[in-house]
Structure formats: C-alpha cells, structure tokens
Design an enzyme around this catalytic site. Sequence first.
Site: not given
Ligand SMILES: Cc1ncc(COP(=O)(O)O)c(C=O)c1O
Lengths: 132, 132, 415, 415
Positions: C131, C234, C373
Amino acid sequence: MDDLYREQIIDRYKNPQMRGRLDPHDYTYEDDNPLCGDRIRIDLRVDDEGRINEAAFSGDGCAISQAAADLLTERVVGMSLEEVKSYTKDELIEMLGIDLGPVRMKCALLSLKVLKAGVYGLDELEEELASL
Amino acid sequence: MDDLYREQIIDRYKNPQMRGRLDPHDYTYEDDNPLCGDRIRIDLRVDDEGRINEAAFSGDGCAISQAAADLLTERVVGMSLEEVKSYTKDELIEMLGIDLGPVRMKCALLSLKVLKAGVYGLDELEEELASL
Amino acid sequence: MATPQTNNTLDVGAIRKDFPILGREIKEGVPLVYLDSAASSQKPSQVIHAMSRFYETEYANVHRGIHTLAEEATAAFESAREKVARFVGAESPRQLIFTRNATEAINLVAHSWGRANLQDGDRVLLTQMEHHSNIVPWQMLAAELGFTIDYAPMTEDHRIDLERYGQMLEQGPKLVGFTQMSNVLGTINPVARMTEMAHGAGAVVLVDGAQSVPHMAVNVAELDVDFLVFSAHKMCGPTGIGALYGRRELLEEMPPFMGGGEMIKRVQFDSFTVTELPSKFEAGTPPIAQAVGFGAAVDYISNLGMPAIRQHEQEMIERALDQLEEVPGVRIYGPAAEHKGAVAAFTLSDAHPHDIAEILDRRGVAVRAGHHCAMPLHEKLGLPATTRASFYLYNTSDEIDSLIEGLYDVKKVFA
Amino acid sequence: MATPQTNNTLDVGAIRKDFPILGREIKEGVPLVYLDSAASSQKPSQVIHAMSRFYETEYANVHRGIHTLAEEATAAFESAREKVARFVGAESPRQLIFTRNATEAINLVAHSWGRANLQDGDRVLLTQMEHHSNIVPWQMLAAELGFTIDYAPMTEDHRIDLERYGQMLEQGPKLVGFTQMSNVLGTINPVARMTEMAHGAGAVVLVDGAQSVPHMAVNVAELDVDFLVFSAHKMCGPTGIGALYGRRELLEEMPPFMGGGEMIKRVQFDSFTVTELPSKFEAGTPPIAQAVGFGAAVDYISNLGMPAIRQHEQEMIERALDQLEEVPGVRIYGPAAEHKGAVAAFTLSDAHPHDIAEILDRRGVAVRAGHHCAMPLHEKLGLPATTRASFYLYNTSDEIDSLIEGLYDVKKVFA
Ligand SMILES: Cc1ncc(COP(=O)(O)O)c(C=O)c1O
Ligand SMILES: Cc1ncc(COP(=O)(O)O)c(C=O)c1O
C-alpha cells in the site's frame, strides 16, 4: 436503463466521434484524475482569427470522462479561444444531461480542466481549475 | 477530616523525622516524578554486615510523597540491603495506611523507587521500577 | 453486551443487528450491501456507545490529572491500551503506541528508527504489493538520506516470490517491510517465514497489519516481528486511531518522533528530556475516546473469535470467487482462495471500474474502484484500476448474489 | 438543536443541560464541579450525537469512493472542514489541515516548513509562556539543524514584554511562535500587534491558538498570522482531531510531512508526486468521524456566539480572582482580569498543588495541579507546580463558591 448511463453517454463512450490526435497542433494539454486514473489529452488547431477549427481528444478512463471529452471537443469546434475561456462547468454538465455526485463530477470535468489548462496555461487559472 | 490526609501523613509532612542529608554516605539516589515535580533524594549508611544504620531523605513535593519518604527512611534503618530489595510496594502502602488512586500512588511510591534504584543501581531492575 | 457465539461459527444474522448502518437503505427499497470493509469497516453499537458513554460519564484529559474524572479517563485509556496490546500478543502495553492510523505508525518508524539507522548506500526491502502507506514514507526518507529501495516481486499467481525475496535479502537490507495481507490481491503473506529469513539476513522487520489484524489472529510474539502497524477503523473501531507495536529494545533506543506535552520528562528553556514508553511517542493530547472505542472494538471481535471470523471470511471469499468466475468477462486478480483474505479485485471486460462501481451502487452494492492506494502494484498488473469487493464478519452470501446481479446490470449497460 | 440565546449573554442553565457529564456526581451527593476545561472541555450531546449518528447512518472511508456512503461521508467530512475553516476566518477550506491535535500541527510546521527553511545560525523566537508543544518541536529541530531558540520575556505582571520582544526581533528570527493565550497565566497576547512587528522583521508567524480559539473570536485574516494551530477537544469537540491553518503560499511550498495514502497524486516504484492542499498534509485515513464532531462543536459554540462566551468567561474570571484573593495565603499568577482568559493558576501557602487538587476533588471540584506542560514558565516563576482552575461556557458562579470552600478545607487540613 439508468439516468447516469443514458444512451448518449454510452454511445459516445463506445463510438467516440472526436477521438484522435492532431499533429501538428496549436494547443495541447494532458492531465489525469489520480483518484481513478482517467486520463485525457486534447489537441486543438486554431485559425487566424483565433477560432478553433479542429479538435481531438485521446486518453482512457471511465465512460463519463471519455464521453464528456468526446462531446466537449465536438462542442468547441467553431468557438473562439475567448469563448472557450468563458465556457462554464454548468454548460458542460447541461450538455451531458446527467446527474452527478462529487466524485463522478471530477470525471466529467476532467476534459474541461484539460481544455482550459491548454488554452490559458496552467498558472493563470489555478483557482478556477482547483474548483473543477 | 479525610482518609487520605489522616493525621499521620500530615504530621509527617509537617514534622518529618528523617529529613536531612548524610555526608559521606554509602548509597544515594535522587529522582523526581515529572508529573508533579515531587523530588526525593535518599542517603544511606551501611555497616560492615550490609545493614543500614543511618538513613535520611531530602527533596520537596506533596504531602504524600514527603510523608512516605519520611516513613520509609525510618522503616529501613536496621534492614539489610537484601531486605530492602525484597521490600514491596504493598508493604509501603500498608504502612501509609491510606487509599490511593493511580496518580497519587506515584507520589507515594517515588521514595521506594529512589531507595531501590539507589541500592540496586538502575539497570538491574528496570522492570520493577517501571511498574512503580 | 456482545453477541454470543456457538460452535465457533458466526451468527451473522445476530451480528448484523449490532451494526445500525447495515439496516439502512441507499434509496427507497434498496438496502445497503456493504462490500467495502477493506477501505473501512462499519462499527457495531457496542463501539459507538462505548465512546458516547465515555464522553457522557467519565471524560477528561488523561495522565496529568488528580481529580476523579481524570483518573477514570486515564484508567479507561490505559485499559484500552492493554486490550489492544494483548490482542496482538504484545508482551507489555508499553510497547503499544497509539497513532492516528496505520500510516502514521509507519511514518513514525521511518522518521524515528529510519533517520537514526539508515544512510546513503543502505537498502530497504519492500514488496510489489505494498500500500502507498508502506512505500511513500520510505521514498520520502530515501530522497533525504540516499538509501535504495527494492521491491520483492510476486509469483505468477500473485503471491510473494520467496526465492527472489531470499535473493534480495542477500543484498543486506537494513529494514524489510511488507504487508501481511494485500488490500488488492488479498494475498496473505507468510509472515513468520519471511521474518525469519529477514532476521537471518540481519534486517529489522516491519509488518503492515492494516488488512490482517482485523481479520485473523495475529500474534507478534509468534511471528517474531519487530514492528506491527494497524488501524482501528478497519476492525470495527473508530477513525482517528491506529497502533504501532514495537520490540522493546528498538522502541527504547529510538528518538522521539513528535515533540510536545506528554512525551517529555522535563523541559527547560535550553533542552528537554524524553519520558518513558509509550508516552515518549505520544505527543499532545492523545485520541482518548478513540482508544476507548478501539478497546471496545477489540472486545467485540475477540468475543466473536478471530478463528470464527477468519473461517466465515474464507467461506465468503470462496463463494465470491466461484460466482465471480462464472460472470463472462470477469477477470480476478490475486491467488486462489486458500491463500487470501476476503478481498476480490477484478475487472469486467472493458467496463471501467468507476462505471462498475457506480452501476453497482444503484443496487445499493458498495464496492471500491480505483488503484486502492496501490498504484505501483496496478502498474505491475498493467491496469489503471480495478473494482474491489471486500467482506467482513457481517457479510452474507445473499450480498454476494447482489454483487453478481449488479455485474449483469453492468454488462447490460455496456452490452 | 442548539440552545437559543438571548441578548448576547449565555443561558448557562440551558447550556448545562446539553452536557450530560455535568449532571454527574463524583460520589454520592457530591456533584461534579468541572474547572479543568483548559486541559480539555466537556462535550455537549449535539457533538456526541453528531458522531454517533454519522457512524450509524453514513459512515465510510472518504475521498476515494464512488458508492453512496462514501460520497455522503466525504461530503460530511469536507463540510466539517469548511465549517472549521470559516470559524477561524480562513479564505479557503484548502488552507485548513486536519491533524491529531494542536501539538501535531506544530510538529507538522516544524518538520515541513522548519526543515526546509531553517539552518545553522538562524534564530527562532518563542516566548517564556509557551506550552511544551510550542517548545519541544523546535528544540528537537534545533538539535538537528543547529539554529538558536530565544524566548521573549514577560513583564512583572506576566504579560509579554513588547519592548524586549521588539528588541529580540531585531536579531532577525526566521520564525516567531507564540501562544495567543497562556494556559497557565491566562495572559491574552496582542497577536495582531506582535504579528505586525514580526512581519516587519521578516519573520513567519505561528500562533498557538489551543487556548484562544475555544474562548474568543479568532480571525486569521484580521490577525494576519501565517500559521494557527488548535485542538477540537478544548472547544467542545472530540479528541483525536486538531487543525492547522496556514497561509496559502507557505502551504503550497512546503514539502509533505508524512507519506502514505491520500497525500499523493501518483506513486511509482521509484518516486511519487504530491497531491494538492489540503490532502497533501493528510496521509492515511483521516479522523473522519472526529471531523464531523469538530464541525458540530464549531456549530455549537458559534451558535452561542463567541462574544457571549468571552463575556461570560470574563465575568467568571473576575469573580474568581476576586474571591481567590480573599482567601488568606492564596497567590495568583498572571495579569489582571482584563488581560486574561478564564484561567486562574495559584498557590496556597505551603500546601502542595497536588494536595490541594486532591482535597478539592473530595468536594467534586476538578482542577489541575502541576506544571501544566509549561515547565520553563514554572521555572521562571520559581515554582515546581501550581493549582489551576479554568472556566468555560458551562461554569457558574456557584462553582466558584465550591472552589473557594474547598480551599478552606485545604487550609483546615494543613492548618
Ligand atoms: C495494506 C494497507 N496498509 C495501510 C493502510 C493504511 O491505513 P490507514 O489509512 O488507516 O492509515 C491500508 C488501508 O488503506 C491498507 O490496506
Ligand atoms: C497553550 C497550549 N498549546 C498547546 C496545547 C496542546 O494541545 P494538544 O494537547 O491538544 O495538542 C495546549 C493544551 O494542552 C495548550 O494549552
């Protein structure tokens, strides 16, 4: 079957009238909507009086963005650059004739953003572009 | 008038029995509770058999921290260093004879933390100190 | 309070009653079919009410107060920390730092550990399925410090290529960072194995648990990871809070990230002294009510049982993949069901994912469309975007049917 | 929804009914007297319910979604941003960045603007009355970059010494940072004047509005400040969210702070491009429900009217100071009532502030005791700690009476 995807849009998406590139061209610009990856390039040729006599778009993306680009490039042929500058987002939306939420609005307006950025240059209309 | 401020605590706060410094000393340590600024230093003198024969505290802070330091330094005189190491926080609290919330608990335990850190050296009992 | 469980399987009907939003209609007669939990999950009443109740009965700022409310609020906040720490198997709640989200947790490690340990010539090893949150912080730091970032590739079926990963470890990366579950492909990576290999090569291991911690039992001690990050939103919890677990010795040595109240022991005009863990990394007033909600969320899903949740999701993804495969023109990305979580990313002929999502929405079916993302991954897949349906403990097989019916709508429009 | 107002004065009786916690007893027969709003304010039902309702009816992750919930959630989130931006007079909501709290907002400026603009030999000018949040980030950065921090001193009556401040500006600081209201002394600084002077000397001005924005009308255009930071939790809003207002040109030029989702335009394996304001500074899933609550809080206090709030608080502080002064042994810190907000820090003979707070708590009176995250100021005052009573829109003169009675209890214990 559905307001958003009325025939005109789907038809234009499948059978674009204005898709292509103009080489050489007088104006060109390309941008994308990073939210969805829609990408549009518009090329223009302008006559001696500053009137657009040829236009074409290329790129890829969703039905809304591509159909809007196709309709818009068709629309601007015959317009003066001044007229392009004053062409509003409401006019475009009316031409599309569909109801759009904020995210899809960005898809619809991408071609207008590209067109105006091509004609003005980017700096001049930062605020107007930002609101598109 | 109030459990927390029973006579013994106020009396010890106003008229400490063990306040002072020992110079020279065999052990000394000073620390503070940054939450409230309470500061305690404890000096110890130890006889040939490793038994504490003199103790004193100095510092400033709230009634709880100062009274606890006064009572604790009094208590340890005559104890061996080994006995100090195994002296527990529950024993101290029982000696104080009052009911404490988590924040004031830190005030009460500051002197025990200082005492133990002085006797062990800091590194050895990181975990135990952390829980004080 | 929480929904009782039988036989280690979820009573999804009862669970759905806990989630007020799932009773909602998108427009008249069109109930919500929420298939977007990988972006963010919905929240049960138990979590929503825990926060309201906290504000209504025991709210105050934490840590520095002596009065009753401050003590109660501090106790509630710290007990939430203990719950979350225990949930991922941390030895001590001191190793559990509250952040805004998983993203901030990775940035914290990059700024604090990274700045102190990485330099020109060093390597950091990530994977191709990360991500943006586990890419951009390292790119930013690399631009400043000059180290190199490598990306371990995937196999043909979109799993980590362990052989290539092993080879890349030979280059001696100082840090290896990877997601436990891809938010696009659904791929579940073999964390224990990858961590062991990385440790063997002398690297520190950061695991992005944003997609795994909500859906399966994750235990930092068993996995032996050095850092684990995740987000409450989440996993049935509120927005505004996430967590960083870190190995004690590493956290102790790391310099602070942000400065301010709470993270100091002492401040003078010319210098300051840092306080102990976990406060050292929590500058300013923390997300107090959100921690309480996070704790309630952990209670909620623990009570259902992570194995039961995982099993339900496996049933869901198997069924979803089976049904999706039968839709002509659908192409699914990611490995076979047994290697993945409940995430199905797909394309449908030449219908653009945005159009698919929009047409599905007309039926109340909420999915994501875009790069999720993970642009580098999409670049690797040769796609600008995919449509993603993701499932959680409240989803039903009827909802998969709605998704499939919606895809036939799409096909009709673009026929 | 909100409590109606007459004559620009607060109907405190009606207001108190909006705050569920104010009906609480600390122990049987002992109602809560909450005099700790400078640490954090309580929350009205309107704010608590706005967040619950949001989770119950329109929650989803924001920005990237096409489905109905995602659009509704995005609209709610962005409309909250507009409210908060308008509340402080920002030209555009793009200049209003959501952070975790005021502390993070200052760290953002330090990391991003500071790292790009400060270097060895430069100066940063703060004041002696700053909160740790506006000291430590600069000390951390100074330790790295080597610039010098100066602290503008106070007059005898604990106001900013404008003459000395002017002289210190002659040394050409690149940045001047000061609080609009001291959280200990209550001093309200002449922001417009100080900003004009600082701009005259070529400095960028950061104002810490954590204590002012909740209590008085603050308008960034009128004050002409470059950066303003504040926290929702001190102004009837939730924890987990704060804000940074910044001048457009500065924000545009500044590099991003944290990396991740949301803040990028494009990511490739070898590089990324930053997106536009405000997302550029908001990496990862933002505090979505907290923004909704922040918006509701701004609605709540705007509806009461900032001038009415300020007037009520002025009446409270005048009365409190008058009554405190009559208690033998009390010594109050800070300027006269007309120069300050509703914050009274004091000492009482040789009773330690912690003991005072504890004894007051027995009566239900909640005050803070300690250094209030302003150790350098306390060092300057020659005190390790003070006791602080602070007032907000829901406090009454009866509550001041309870405070005073409590202080007589203290005197009895320590007689
Ligand atoms: C694999 C992964 N890592 C990191 C994130 C980032 O999470 P957050 O937006 O809550 O910081 C997400 C969610 O979008 C994700 O799916
Ligand atoms: C003057 C001042 N600045 C900054 C802060 C920090 O606010 P927060 O803890 O919400 O970041 C506070 C509150 O404690 C404050 O009073």
